[in-house]
Design a protein around this motif. Sequence first.
Motif, PDB file in Angstrom:
ATOM      1  N   TYR A 113       0.811  -1.222   0.000  1.00  0.00           N
ATOM      2  CA  TYR A 113       0.000   0.000   0.000  1.00  0.00           C
ATOM      3  C   TYR A 113       0.842   1.268   0.000  1.00  0.00           C
ATOM      4  O   TYR A 113       0.407   2.309  -0.448  1.00  0.00           O
ATOM      5  CB  TYR A 113      -0.947   0.013   1.208  1.00  0.00           C
ATOM      6  N   SER A 131       0.345   4.622  -2.367  1.00  0.00           N
ATOM      7  CA  SER A 131      -0.171   5.800  -1.676  1.00  0.00           C
ATOM      8  C   SER A 131       0.752   6.993  -1.861  1.00  0.00           C
ATOM      9  O   SER A 131       0.307   8.111  -2.059  1.00  0.00           O
ATOM     10  CB  SER A 131      -0.307   5.530  -0.176  1.00  0.00           C
ATOM     11  N   LYS A 184      -1.219   9.207  -6.821  1.00  0.00           N
ATOM     12  CA  LYS A 184      -1.892  10.148  -7.712  1.00  0.00           C
ATOM     13  C   LYS A 184      -0.971  11.247  -8.189  1.00  0.00           C
ATOM     14  O   LYS A 184      -1.033  11.675  -9.334  1.00  0.00           O
ATOM     15  CB  LYS A 184      -3.096  10.721  -6.999  1.00  0.00           C
ATOM     16  N   TYR A 228      -1.164   3.268 -14.735  1.00  0.00           N
ATOM     17  CA  TYR A 228      -2.555   2.863 -14.591  1.00  0.00           C
ATOM     18  C   TYR A 228      -3.524   3.871 -15.182  1.00  0.00           C
ATOM     19  O   TYR A 228      -3.226   5.032 -15.371  1.00  0.00           O
ATOM     20  CB  TYR A 228      -2.896   2.537 -13.144  1.00  0.00           C
ATOM     21  N   ASN A 254      -6.875   4.837 -14.232  1.00  0.00           N
ATOM     22  CA  ASN A 254      -7.618   5.826 -13.460  1.00  0.00           C
ATOM     23  C   ASN A 254      -7.500   5.557 -11.974  1.00  0.00           C
ATOM     24  O   ASN A 254      -6.925   4.555 -11.561  1.00  0.00           O
ATOM     25  CB  ASN A 254      -9.090   5.809 -13.878  1.00  0.00           C
ATOM     26  N   SER A 255      -8.047   6.472 -11.166  1.00  0.00           N
ATOM     27  CA  SER A 255      -7.825   6.313  -9.733  1.00  0.00           C
ATOM     28  C   SER A 255      -8.601   5.135  -9.159  1.00  0.00           C
ATOM     29  O   SER A 255      -8.201   4.565  -8.160  1.00  0.00           O
ATOM     30  CB  SER A 255      -8.146   7.614  -8.982  1.00  0.00           C
ATOM     31  N   ARG A 256      -9.671   4.738  -9.825  1.00  0.00           N
ATOM     32  CA  ARG A 256     -10.382   3.559  -9.329  1.00  0.00           C
ATOM     33  C   ARG A 256      -9.477   2.327  -9.404  1.00  0.00           C
ATOM     34  O   ARG A 256      -9.406   1.533  -8.477  1.00  0.00           O
ATOM     35  CB  ARG A 256     -11.646   3.328 -10.159  1.00  0.00           C
ATOM     36  N   HIS A 261      -6.978   2.428  -6.592  1.00  0.00           N
ATOM     37  CA  HIS A 261      -7.555   2.065  -5.297  1.00  0.00           C
ATOM     38  C   HIS A 261      -7.688   0.558  -5.156  1.00  0.00           C
ATOM     39  O   HIS A 261      -7.374  -0.017  -4.126  1.00  0.00           O
ATOM     40  CB  HIS A 261      -8.939   2.713  -5.132  1.00  0.00           C
ATOM     41  N   LEU A 275      -4.342  -1.048  -4.580  1.00  0.00           N
ATOM     42  CA  LEU A 275      -3.851  -0.889  -3.209  1.00  0.00           C
ATOM     43  C   LEU A 275      -4.280  -2.063  -2.336  1.00  0.00           C
ATOM     44  O   LEU A 275      -3.490  -2.634  -1.599  1.00  0.00           O
ATOM     45  CB  LEU A 275      -4.455   0.386  -2.611  1.00  0.00           C
ATOM     46  N   ILE A 276      -5.568  -2.399  -2.435  1.00  0.00           N
ATOM     47  CA  ILE A 276      -6.109  -3.464  -1.600  1.00  0.00           C
ATOM     48  C   ILE A 276      -5.593  -4.826  -2.052  1.00  0.00           C
ATOM     49  O   ILE A 276      -5.041  -5.595  -1.267  1.00  0.00           O
ATOM     50  CB  ILE A 276      -7.653  -3.430  -1.628  1.00  0.00           C
ATOM     51  N   THR A 279      -1.837  -5.352  -1.342  1.00  0.00           N
ATOM     52  CA  THR A 279      -1.507  -5.612   0.062  1.00  0.00           C
ATOM     53  C   THR A 279      -1.826  -7.060   0.431  1.00  0.00           C
ATOM     54  O   THR A 279      -1.029  -7.742   1.076  1.00  0.00           O
ATOM     55  CB  THR A 279      -2.300  -4.655   0.972  1.00  0.00           C
TER      56      THR A 279
END
Lengths: 488, 93
Positions: free
Chosen positions: A89, A93, A97, A264, A266-268, A271, A274-275, A278
């Motif tokens: 993560y 993070s 962005k 990547y 887009n921000s979706r 996100h 990230l999950i 991890t």
Amino acid sequence: MNGEVIIPLLLFLMIIFFVGFYASKHIRSTSNFLQEYFLGSRQLGGFILAMTMTATYGSASSFVGGPGVAYTMGLGWVLLSMSQLATGYFVLSVLGKKFAIMARKIRAVTLIDFLKERYQSKWVVILSAASIIIFLFSAMAAQWVGGARLIESLTGLSYTTALFIFAVSVLVYVIIGGFRAVAITDTIQGVVMFVGTLVILIGTIIAGGGIGNIISDLTAENPALISPFGSDQSLTPLYVSSFWVLVGVGVVGLPQVAVRAMSYKNSRGMHKALIIGTIVVGFIMLGMHLTGVFARSVLPGIEVGDTVMPKIAMEVLPNWLAGIVLAAPMAAIMSTVDSLLLLVSSAVVKDVYLNYVKPEADDQTIKRFSISVTAIIGVLVFAMAVKPPELLIWLNLFSFGGLEAAFIWPVIMGLYWQKGNASGALASIITGVGSYILFHSLMPNAFGMHTVVLPVILSLMAYVSVSLVTLRHHQEVQAEVYEKLWSA
Amino acid sequence: MRKTKRFKEDARYRVANREALIGLVLVMINFALWFGFAYGLGSKPVEEYSYIWGLPAWFFYSCIASTVLVVVLVMLAVKFLYKEVSFEEEDEE
């Protein structure tokens, strides 16, 4: 060695092969060759992003070397390896962005593109490109040696033949498919790594008669094996914690990881990655290292750490399943070298050739040049790996920590501190790499911490102090950079 | 460098900066859990260890329970704190 083990491995190689051909279709139809070949046109979704990050990061050491050490050291080494959970993560993070937005503003394709625009300095570009080419080339060669040794031990083929099979399978898909092929094959390889970990962990626990049984076996042999301090009591809390710098937060500075933070869509996607990232990193690191420790109860007395994984897989699993599990370290190695190969190639093509040799090259020339450079580097690595020279082995020792010490601050501070300038970045790169090599040679693990810690601190000090001292000198350039990179 | 403010700073950077800090906080929580359980419970003599699922308690809490907890925290952070922003150039001149 029998066919049942080899068939799943062959199948795996064939699937990887076809993916390369599939991805090469995109290369033929793309309007911007460079963006597609080196960055997959910034189209990665969340799952692929998570997998390509984890798989690129997870290498021979997570599947072969690490579990081997865990076998010797016990649970303390599993504890140490869990510092890698942060990579899942933290990288996304922190670079996340900001890096994605800035890279788009300046149309950066490589990490060095970003450094070039951010610092506006020829020397920053040349030094960074040189560090990437030298360090990652040797890292790549070392991974190839690992891959070939693995094929050699599994199939009984000679080392050179094994190396040849390994080289051809990687080279073909990277050369024709570029970044997209690397990312998609990384995803398949990541899934293989995940499933392989699950299967071998369960297999080992069953073979050892349950976790409780295994732990009491280990306690009977040497109680220190189940303490956090390692079988010989050598793992101090400070030393183990210092790995959070090397394999936890410091990973931000690795170019092969950082470049993925601009790939990547887009921000979706980010996100989701990230999950997933991890979870996958946490599971693989925990599972593989724990298997290494548990293997001690099932197969005691293994002398060479690197042989623990292949031996335990053959011992506790039916042959066909062992073949699938052993495809996992192969996948880990391939997914690391494919990214390194492409990165070294991008440093040569984009950062050196297009910047300083022939900026006016047309698309067709760039295409031909990129593909040939990738191929030539691949062949060179092969030649090196046949009989690795001393220098290369020496360089590989620094490739991970050295690159982190070189790039972590120019990247992070470049993104978050507007006063950081070219002189600071240069000082940071030189201090980072220089002090890493010095500490490594003269004072390894200084003050009981991993060697990487002090160079990272020193290079931060160099970055900040030199940037502040030369503040006025860079004033005009910095104002332009600020306007270009920070404005809405 | 003086901020002459002839232009507005990209508003998306505020989101990005905040998320970088969240990442940092997550690492610190992660480290504290990992370190606290491992050396808090694991430093006593091995004979006095207690066990959960057959594993020493220090290992269970620091490497398994903390990992699960961190994953949950990451999920919560992403769901409630991370914002979606567009990466497309907003106004191309």
